[in-house]
Design a protein around this motif. Structure first.
Motif, short mmCIF file in Angstrom:
data_model
loop_
_atom_site.label_atom_id
_atom_site.label_comp_id
_atom_site.label_asym_id
_atom_site.label_seq_id
_atom_site.Cartn_x
_atom_site.Cartn_y
_atom_site.Cartn_z
N GLU A 104 -11.05 -14.76 -18.74
CA GLU A 104 -11.85 -15.96 -19.00
C GLU A 104 -10.96 -17.18 -18.99
O GLU A 104 -9.80 -17.12 -19.39
CB GLU A 104 -12.58 -15.84 -20.34
N LYS A 105 -11.52 -18.29 -18.49
CA LYS A 105 -10.81 -19.57 -18.40
C LYS A 105 -9.47 -19.39 -17.67
O LYS A 105 -8.43 -19.89 -18.10
CB LYS A 105 -10.59 -20.18 -19.78
N TYR A 106 -9.54 -18.66 -16.58
CA TYR A 106 -8.34 -18.34 -15.81
C TYR A 106 -8.08 -19.42 -14.77
O TYR A 106 -8.97 -19.77 -14.00
CB TYR A 106 -8.50 -16.99 -15.13
N PRO A 107 -6.84 -19.99 -14.74
CA PRO A 107 -6.56 -21.06 -13.77
C PRO A 107 -6.15 -20.51 -12.40
O PRO A 107 -5.33 -19.59 -12.32
CB PRO A 107 -5.39 -21.81 -14.42
N VAL A 108 -6.74 -21.05 -11.36
CA VAL A 108 -6.39 -20.65 -9.99
C VAL A 108 -6.22 -21.91 -9.14
O VAL A 108 -7.12 -22.75 -9.08
CB VAL A 108 -7.50 -19.79 -9.34
N ILE A 109 -5.07 -22.04 -8.50
CA ILE A 109 -4.87 -23.14 -7.55
C ILE A 109 -5.20 -22.61 -6.16
O ILE A 109 -4.55 -21.68 -5.67
CB ILE A 109 -3.44 -23.70 -7.61
N ARG A 167 -7.53 -27.10 -8.38
CA ARG A 167 -7.38 -26.04 -9.39
C ARG A 167 -8.75 -25.72 -9.94
O ARG A 167 -9.52 -26.60 -10.30
CB ARG A 167 -6.46 -26.48 -10.54
N ALA A 168 -9.05 -24.43 -9.97
CA ALA A 168 -10.32 -23.98 -10.52
C ALA A 168 -10.07 -23.25 -11.83
O ALA A 168 -9.07 -22.54 -11.97
CB ALA A 168 -11.04 -23.07 -9.54
N GLU A 169 -10.97 -23.43 -12.79
CA GLU A 169 -10.94 -22.62 -14.00
C GLU A 169 -12.10 -21.64 -13.90
O GLU A 169 -13.25 -22.05 -13.75
CB GLU A 169 -11.09 -23.48 -15.25
N ILE A 170 -11.81 -20.34 -13.93
CA ILE A 170 -12.84 -19.34 -13.66
C ILE A 170 -12.86 -18.24 -14.72
O ILE A 170 -11.87 -17.99 -15.39
CB ILE A 170 -12.66 -18.69 -12.27
N LYS A 208 -17.24 -10.38 -9.88
CA LYS A 208 -18.23 -11.33 -10.41
C LYS A 208 -17.46 -12.52 -10.96
O LYS A 208 -16.64 -12.37 -11.87
CB LYS A 208 -19.06 -10.67 -11.51
N VAL A 209 -17.73 -13.69 -10.38
CA VAL A 209 -16.95 -14.88 -10.71
C VAL A 209 -17.86 -16.02 -11.15
O VAL A 209 -18.93 -16.24 -10.56
CB VAL A 209 -16.12 -15.36 -9.50
N LYS A 210 -17.43 -16.72 -12.19
CA LYS A 210 -18.12 -17.96 -12.60
C LYS A 210 -17.10 -19.09 -12.59
O LYS A 210 -16.01 -18.94 -13.16
CB LYS A 210 -18.72 -17.81 -13.99
N CYS A 211 -17.45 -20.19 -11.95
CA CYS A 211 -16.58 -21.37 -11.92
C CYS A 211 -16.90 -22.25 -13.12
O CYS A 211 -18.03 -22.74 -13.26
CB CYS A 211 -16.79 -22.13 -10.61
N ASN A 212 -15.93 -22.46 -13.99
CA ASN A 212 -16.13 -23.31 -15.17
C ASN A 212 -15.87 -24.78 -14.88
O ASN A 212 -16.46 -25.67 -15.51
CB ASN A 212 -15.20 -22.87 -16.30
N GLY A 213 -14.94 -25.04 -13.94
CA GLY A 213 -14.61 -26.43 -13.65
C GLY A 213 -13.75 -26.56 -12.41
O GLY A 213 -13.03 -25.64 -12.04
N VAL A 214 -13.87 -27.73 -11.76
CA VAL A 214 -13.08 -28.04 -10.56
C VAL A 214 -12.18 -29.21 -10.90
O VAL A 214 -12.65 -30.26 -11.36
CB VAL A 214 -13.98 -28.38 -9.36
#
Length: 430
Positions: A184-189, A164-167, A235-241
């Protein structure tokens, strides 16, 4: 009172009603009493002046005009009851003759429920299909349950399938930000493919803090028409894995779902299989019911359907869609904009289906009458009792459920159900 009924085109009728002066007199007296309460008449308390005094004050025509609505309302529905006429909507009233001391004559034009000649539905036969539930279907449900009990942990590595990525992301078309295209802070599996094709693939390999820009094309059949087939910049930024850990498919997992219900994973699978069969059976019943009613409409002959009935049904269908869109968290006006359509456009599109729904309603009602079905009072009471179990000790709900309006609604629902079940017995074969 005299009345005559004339049949017009498109399931309309014309009713001429003639009322004698003697028959109108009681209405005139009541109207005069109402007038007396609203105006001041010297020497009399409000509402106590004699009829002749009131007539001198406001004129006989004034009293007659005050009486018109009461006379029409009472006599119109009396004619409908005597002639056993079922009307649709409100009538158009035209005054043909209004003169004190003479007969009062008016004309009512109204739509009526059209007649239908029911086709020989006993010749229609629909065969049930065999219910088939695959291992893949069972395993998919099992996998969904696993995902609901999954745990996750933040990891310092590249993003991969199953994580799961938070982007944060922004979407542009021709360098212009799109509406609702910033999150913002959107969850993607990764791997669930809930975004447009290729989006999640572009995220694979990203690390927390990393930013990335890329282009993708929206699908040609994308639900928002103004973006369908368009190239977009992301334009994407990965906040966390986050690494997702699924529980093992063993007996302990079965007990974690319900210790009282399951002891082994085999019991869980058996339960899933039963539920899927029940769901598939319901879907099959609904599909066969639609097919059955469509075929019955096709072999039956209807009088012209009044526009009012079709308009009411299209209005109902639009509001059903509006509620459905709202339940999914979308604004209905935005939904219409995405389709580049107006509410009126939808109504025009819905008209053929609305007409079919109206015909089905007319058919089931006619079968109910011809076959002499009956909804007993005890059946209605049982339905009310069942509903009340959901609202124990709620007197307001109880009052609503026991109202005549709700009982009439239940009477229609139960009557329709009796007709449908009877048709199924005749038409659907194993």
């Amino acid at each position: 009172m005299k009345s005559s009924v004339k049949k017009l085109d498109k399931s309309q009728i014309e009713i001429i009603v003639e009322i004698s002066p003697e028959e109108i007199q009681p209405y005139l007296i009541k109207s005069a009493q109402r007038i007396a309460k609203e105006i001041k008449i010297e020497g009399f308390r409000p509402g106590k002046a004699p009829y002749e005094i009131i007539k001198q004050k406001v004129g006989e025509m004034g009293i007659w005009q005050e009486s018109i609505n009461d006379v029409i309302s009472a006599t119109y529905y009396q004619v409908l009851k005597e002639q056993k006429i079922i009307t649709i909507g409100q009538p158009k009233i035209d005054i043909e003759k209004l003169a004190p001391g003479n007969e009062f004559i008016y004309k009512a034009t109204t739509a009526v429920l059209p007649n239908v000649k029911i086709g020989d539905y006993k010749k229609i036969k629909i065969k049930k299909e065999e219910l088939k539930i695959t291992d893949e279907q069972v395993n998919k449900v099992l996998e969904d349950i696993r995902k609901m009990q999954a745990t996750e942990k933040l990891v310092a590595r590249e993003l991969k399938i199953g994580d799961r990525a938070e982007i944060n992301f922004d979407v542009f078309i021709d360098k212009v930000p799109i509406e609702r295209g910033k999150q913002e802070k959107y969850p993607v599996i990764i791997g669930e493919n809930k975004f447009i094709p290729g989006f999640e693939d572009k995220l694979v390999g990203m690390k927390a803090g990393e930013e990335k820009e890329f282009e993708l094309q929206f699908p040609e059949k994308y639900f928002e028409k103004k973006m369908a087939g368009k190239n977009a910049e992301f334009k994407v930024k990965c906040n966390g894995v986050y690494e997702i850990e699924l529980p093992n498919l063993n007996d302990e997992f079965a007990k974690s779902i319900s210790a009282e219900k399951f002891k082994t994973i085999a019991e869980v699978k058996s339960n899933i299989l039963d539920n899927l069969k029940a769901e598939e059976s319901t879907k099959q019943e609904q599909k066969m019911e639609i097919e059955m009613l469509d075929k019955l409409v096709a072999i039956s002959d209807f009088e012209a359907i009044p526009d009012l009935l079709i308009d009411n049904e299209t209005h109902k269908m639009v509001h059903e869609l509006e509620h459905s869109v709202g339940d999914q968290g979308f604004d209905f006006n935005d939904y219409l904009k995405s389709l580049n359509k107006t509410e009126e456009d939808l109504k025009q599109e819905f008209k053929p289906q609305a007409e079919k729904r109206v015909k089905i309603s007319i058919l089931t009602r006619e079968i109910y009458i011809q076959e002499k079905f009956e909804v007993r009072e005890d059946e209605i009471e049982l339905e009310i009792e069942a509903m009340m179990k959901n609202y124990p000790a709620n007197e307001e709900v109880k009052k609503q459920l026991e109202s005549e309006t709700y009982k009439d609604y239940l009477r229609n629902v139960l009557g329709n159900k009796k007709v449908i079940n009877s048709l199924k017995k005749e038409i659907i074969i194993d």
